[in-house]
Design a protein around this motif. Structure first.
Motif, short mmCIF file in Angstrom:
data_model
loop_
_atom_site.label_atom_id
_atom_site.label_comp_id
_atom_site.label_asym_id
_atom_site.label_seq_id
_atom_site.Cartn_x
_atom_site.Cartn_y
_atom_site.Cartn_z
N TYR A 111 85.57 43.13 23.47
CA TYR A 111 85.57 42.78 22.05
C TYR A 111 86.92 42.28 21.55
O TYR A 111 87.00 41.75 20.45
CB TYR A 111 85.10 43.98 21.22
N GLN A 121 91.95 35.07 18.07
CA GLN A 121 90.66 34.38 18.24
C GLN A 121 90.60 33.09 17.43
O GLN A 121 91.19 33.01 16.39
CB GLN A 121 89.52 35.31 17.83
N HIS B 28 76.70 40.78 26.58
CA HIS B 28 77.76 40.20 25.76
C HIS B 28 78.03 38.75 26.21
O HIS B 28 78.13 37.84 25.37
CB HIS B 28 79.03 41.04 25.90
N VAL B 31 75.23 36.39 25.12
CA VAL B 31 75.30 35.99 23.70
C VAL B 31 76.45 35.01 23.48
O VAL B 31 76.29 34.01 22.77
CB VAL B 31 75.45 37.24 22.78
N GLU B 32 77.59 35.28 24.11
CA GLU B 32 78.75 34.38 23.95
C GLU B 32 78.42 32.95 24.39
O GLU B 32 78.95 31.99 23.85
CB GLU B 32 79.95 34.90 24.77
N GLU B 33 77.55 32.86 25.40
CA GLU B 33 77.22 31.53 25.95
C GLU B 33 76.11 30.82 25.19
O GLU B 33 75.81 29.66 25.48
CB GLU B 33 76.84 31.66 27.44
N ASP B 34 75.50 31.51 24.24
CA ASP B 34 74.40 30.93 23.46
C ASP B 34 74.90 30.72 22.03
O ASP B 34 75.02 31.66 21.24
CB ASP B 34 73.21 31.91 23.50
N GLU B 35 75.17 29.44 21.70
CA GLU B 35 75.85 29.12 20.44
C GLU B 35 75.10 29.67 19.22
O GLU B 35 75.70 30.20 18.29
CB GLU B 35 75.99 27.60 20.32
N LYS B 38 75.25 33.48 19.13
CA LYS B 38 76.61 33.91 18.79
C LYS B 38 76.87 33.79 17.29
O LYS B 38 77.41 34.70 16.66
CB LYS B 38 77.64 33.09 19.58
N ARG B 39 76.42 32.65 16.70
CA ARG B 39 76.65 32.46 15.27
C ARG B 39 75.85 33.47 14.45
O ARG B 39 76.33 34.02 13.46
CB ARG B 39 76.30 31.02 14.86
N ASP B 42 77.63 36.81 14.78
CA ASP B 42 78.90 36.79 14.03
C ASP B 42 78.64 36.94 12.53
O ASP B 42 79.32 37.71 11.85
CB ASP B 42 79.67 35.49 14.29
N ILE B 82 70.09 39.55 21.49
CA ILE B 82 70.94 40.28 20.53
C ILE B 82 70.43 41.70 20.35
O ILE B 82 71.22 42.65 20.30
CB ILE B 82 70.98 39.56 19.15
#
Ligand code: CA
Ligand code: CA
Lengths: 121, 121
Positions: A111, A121, B28, B31-35, B38-39, B42, B82
């Motif tokens: 994280y 970031q 994790h 999710v980071e690799e799926d735009e 991720k949005r 966030d 997610i």
């Protein structure tokens, strides 16, 4: 997962056996056995706790409360055993803080730690 | 004291090697690799964070903010990866909580745990 709990118990035991904790325990017993010291410290902790609770509720402590807390702090500081106990609590608390940082390193790598310049970031 | 730090590092490593943490890490990364995911996540975290900060400052969130947070929660719950990530975060968070309880047992024996009926003062 059982290994995690085993390692946690091993850490707990090494903390309990440490000089830092044993000294804390001795000072704690000394204060508990001294009626005057115990009452002085209990009063101090209660005033601190009330101040914290107020601040957590978003309330501003009065000037009188702040003065009272400062006076009690100076009083307990002048009591040798209590001041040694409070120093020792600070030392143990630093160790616990360090230990928490070490344990949560894997999570920080996921994280990111906003305090770490590597993780901007 | 060095033994305490050694044991903390051993615990940290066993946590990092655990299935629970490895699964969290995989989710994790997914999710980071799926735009879009991720949005979505966030946004959800930001709304949660704003609500928490308000409550910590003693402010009451508006009805609109609560509704918005609930809608976002339902949305992220419906996203498979997610929702798996959030479940896994909950599992790891439970382990960390258990570990913290184990580590602070020596302190609890000194100061008592108000939740423990054995420690009524
Ligand atoms: Ca063991
Ligand atoms: Ca070692």
């Amino acid at each position: 997962m059982s290994n995690v709990y085993d390692k946690a118990h091993e850490l707990s035991r090494s903390l309990r056996d440490s000089d830092e904790f044993q000294q804390l325990k001795n000072l704690h017993v000394q204060v508990e056995e001294d009626e005057v010291a115990k009452r002085m410290l209990d009063n101090f902790r209660n005033v601190q706790l009330e101040l914290q609770q107020k601040q957590m509720q978003g309330q501003q402590p009065t000037e009188e409360e702040i003065t009272q807390a400062q006076q009690q702090f100076e009083m307990v500081q002048q009591h040798e055993v209590i001041s040694l106990l409070m120093e020792q609590e600070q030392k143990v608390s630093t160790v616990i803080g360090d230990v928490n940082k070490i344990i949560t390193e894997p999570l920080e790598e996921l994280y990111g730690n906003p305090d770490d310049p590597e993780n901007v970031q």
